[in-house]
Design a protein around this motif. Structure first.
Motif, PDB file in Angstrom:
ATOM      1  N   ALA A  77      32.362 -32.019 -16.319  1.00 11.11           N
ATOM      2  CA  ALA A  77      32.330 -32.544 -17.689  1.00 11.11           C
ATOM      3  C   ALA A  77      31.819 -31.506 -18.673  1.00 11.11           C
ATOM      4  O   ALA A  77      31.039 -31.808 -19.576  1.00 11.11           O
ATOM      5  N   ALA A  78      32.305 -30.267 -18.517  1.00 14.69           N
ATOM      6  CA  ALA A  78      31.827 -29.155 -19.345  1.00 14.69           C
ATOM      7  C   ALA A  78      32.156 -29.361 -20.814  1.00 14.69           C
ATOM      8  O   ALA A  78      31.512 -28.768 -21.689  1.00 14.69           O
ATOM      9  N   ALA A  79      33.155 -30.208 -21.112  1.00 14.62           N
ATOM     10  CA  ALA A  79      33.532 -30.448 -22.497  1.00 14.62           C
ATOM     11  C   ALA A  79      32.596 -31.432 -23.196  1.00 14.62           C
ATOM     12  O   ALA A  79      32.774 -31.720 -24.383  1.00 14.62           O
ATOM     13  N   MET A  80      31.594 -31.948 -22.489  1.00 10.55           N
ATOM     14  CA  MET A  80      30.709 -32.960 -23.043  1.00 10.55           C
ATOM     15  C   MET A  80      29.270 -32.463 -23.035  1.00 10.55           C
ATOM     16  O   MET A  80      28.858 -31.718 -22.141  1.00 10.55           O
ATOM     17  N   SER A  81      28.481 -32.917 -23.997  1.00  5.11           N
ATOM     18  CA  SER A  81      27.056 -32.607 -24.006  1.00  5.11           C
ATOM     19  C   SER A  81      26.338 -33.483 -22.983  1.00  5.11           C
ATOM     20  O   SER A  81      26.903 -34.460 -22.467  1.00  5.11           O
ATOM     21  N   GLY A  82      25.085 -33.170 -22.701  1.00  5.61           N
ATOM     22  CA  GLY A  82      24.318 -33.973 -21.761  1.00  5.61           C
ATOM     23  C   GLY A  82      24.183 -35.409 -22.217  1.00  5.61           C
ATOM     24  O   GLY A  82      24.296 -36.349 -21.423  1.00  5.61           O
ATOM     25  N   GLY A  83      23.957 -35.618 -23.527  1.00  2.00           N
ATOM     26  CA  GLY A  83      23.839 -36.971 -24.043  1.00  2.00           C
ATOM     27  C   GLY A  83      25.145 -37.737 -23.958  1.00  2.00           C
ATOM     28  O   GLY A  83      25.152 -38.936 -23.665  1.00  2.00           O
ATOM     29  N   GLN A  84      26.264 -37.052 -24.197  1.00  2.00           N
ATOM     30  CA  GLN A  84      27.568 -37.718 -24.083  1.00  2.00           C
ATOM     31  C   GLN A  84      27.859 -38.108 -22.647  1.00  2.00           C
ATOM     32  O   GLN A  84      28.375 -39.201 -22.381  1.00  2.00           O
ATOM     33  N   ARG A  85      27.521 -37.238 -21.704  1.00  2.00           N
ATOM     34  CA  ARG A  85      27.741 -37.576 -20.287  1.00  2.00           C
ATOM     35  C   ARG A  85      26.921 -38.798 -19.900  1.00  2.00           C
ATOM     36  O   ARG A  85      27.402 -39.679 -19.176  1.00  2.00           O
ATOM     37  N   GLN A  86      25.681 -38.841 -20.383  1.00  4.43           N
ATOM     38  CA  GLN A  86      24.822 -39.960 -20.025  1.00  4.43           C
ATOM     39  C   GLN A  86      25.343 -41.275 -20.616  1.00  4.43           C
ATOM     40  O   GLN A  86      25.352 -42.321 -19.948  1.00  4.43           O
ATOM     41  N   ARG A  87      25.821 -41.224 -21.846  1.00  3.94           N
ATOM     42  CA  ARG A  87      26.347 -42.439 -22.469  1.00  3.94           C
ATOM     43  C   ARG A  87      27.675 -42.858 -21.842  1.00  3.94           C
ATOM     44  O   ARG A  87      27.969 -44.052 -21.738  1.00  3.94           O
ATOM     45  N   LEU A  88      28.477 -41.890 -21.391  1.00  7.13           N
ATOM     46  CA  LEU A  88      29.710 -42.250 -20.688  1.00  7.13           C
ATOM     47  C   LEU A  88      29.372 -42.954 -19.370  1.00  7.13           C
ATOM     48  O   LEU A  88      30.032 -43.927 -18.989  1.00  7.13           O
ATOM     49  N   ALA A  89      28.352 -42.476 -18.684  1.00  7.92           N
ATOM     50  CA  ALA A  89      27.926 -43.141 -17.447  1.00  7.92           C
ATOM     51  C   ALA A  89      27.477 -44.569 -17.740  1.00  7.92           C
ATOM     52  O   ALA A  89      27.747 -45.495 -16.961  1.00  7.92           O
ATOM     53  N   LEU A  90      26.820 -44.767 -18.869  1.00  9.18           N
ATOM     54  CA  LEU A  90      26.384 -46.112 -19.233  1.00  9.18           C
ATOM     55  C   LEU A  90      27.583 -46.987 -19.602  1.00  9.18           C
ATOM     56  O   LEU A  90      27.596 -48.192 -19.296  1.00  9.18           O
ATOM     57  N   ALA A  91      28.606 -46.403 -20.220  1.00  5.98           N
ATOM     58  CA  ALA A  91      29.829 -47.161 -20.504  1.00  5.98           C
ATOM     59  C   ALA A  91      30.462 -47.650 -19.207  1.00  5.98           C
ATOM     60  O   ALA A  91      31.000 -48.763 -19.137  1.00  5.98           O
ATOM     61  N   ARG A  92      30.402 -46.820 -18.164  1.00 10.13           N
ATOM     62  CA  ARG A  92      30.942 -47.248 -16.863  1.00 10.13           C
ATOM     63  C   ARG A  92      30.136 -48.423 -16.308  1.00 10.13           C
ATOM     64  O   ARG A  92      30.701 -49.332 -15.686  1.00 10.13           O
ATOM     65  N   VAL A  93      28.819 -48.396 -16.531  1.00  5.43           N
ATOM     66  CA  VAL A  93      27.977 -49.517 -16.095  1.00  5.43           C
ATOM     67  C   VAL A  93      28.428 -50.801 -16.790  1.00  5.43           C
ATOM     68  O   VAL A  93      28.539 -51.865 -16.151  1.00  5.43           O
ATOM     69  N   LEU A  94      28.693 -50.720 -18.081  1.00  2.00           N
ATOM     70  CA  LEU A  94      29.132 -51.905 -18.826  1.00  2.00           C
ATOM     71  C   LEU A  94      30.450 -52.447 -18.279  1.00  2.00           C
ATOM     72  O   LEU A  94      30.631 -53.658 -18.139  1.00  2.00           O
TER      73      LEU A  94
END
Length: 205
Positions: free
Chosen positions: A118-135
């Motif tokens: 996920a080199a195209a994403m910042s650390g915060g974006q990766r973390q929020r994408l992971a949370l979107a998967r949780v949802l």
């Protein structure tokens, strides 16, 4: 060592633990990435050792501090959590974690490749994408390790408010952090203190 812990449906529980004291080990045990050597870990009345890791992870998910993302598209990364999710459901999840504006601006929207690690994403974006998967996945128990790492104060407040909403919907939310400000910013039902792998405090809030 000597861990005695009970989590109730719909509880929002904080685990306050300095780095290196065992919080990630507890999280890994809750999703059966590691086994319990002594005692038992029950999901309801079911022994997790008999249920098997895959069945446990159908109920319990772990949103790690550095989440794993596949070197594929944004859509495929979301579908890993919910293979039957529609585009509308994926956009709703991205909107809930404040990523929809970013995703809309991508060259190919949901079809945009996130790159290796996920080199195209910042650390915060990766973390929020992971949370979107949780949802999207709808697990009944959500375990989060340092959920506000890589986020600024405004994004941290948004994410913590979202976790409060998950608990209000009846999911059990278990948040571990070494940062006491996390637990000041969110109204946990209980705050557990961990030192050297042992619980030294378990207080209602």
């Amino acid at each position: 060592s000597g861990l005695d812990l009970r989590l109730e449906p719909g509880e929002l529980v904080g685990l306050d633990a300095p780095s290196g004291t065992g919080k990630s080990t507890i999280a890994a045990a809750l999703v059966r990435f590691i086994g319990v050597e002594q005692g038992r870990y029950l999901l309801g009345d079911i022994d997790s050792a008999l249920a098997g890791g895959d069945n446990v992870r159908d109920v319990v998910t772990w949103c790690q501090q550095t989440p794993w993302l596949a070197a594929t598209s944004l859509r495929e990364n979301l579908l890993l959590a919910a293979p039957d999710a529609t585009d509308d459901e994926m956009w709703a999840a991205l909107d809930a974690v404040a990523l929809s504006d970013w995703a809309v601006a991508l060259p190919d929207g949901l079809a945009t490749e996130v790159g290796r690690d996920a080199a195209a994403m910042s650390g915060g974006q990766r973390q929020r994408l992971a949370l979107a998967r949780v949802l999207l996945a709808g697990h009944r128990i959500v375990v989060l390790d340092e959920p506000t790492a890589h986020l600024d104060s405004a994004r941290s407040r948004e994410v913590l408010a979202l976790l409060g909403e998950l608990a209000a919907q009846g999911r059990t939310v278990f948040i571990s952090s070494h940062d006491p400000l996390v637990f000041e910013a969110i109204s946990v039902n209980r705050l557990i203190e961990l030192q050297d792998g042992r619980i030294v405090g378990d207080s209602p809030c």
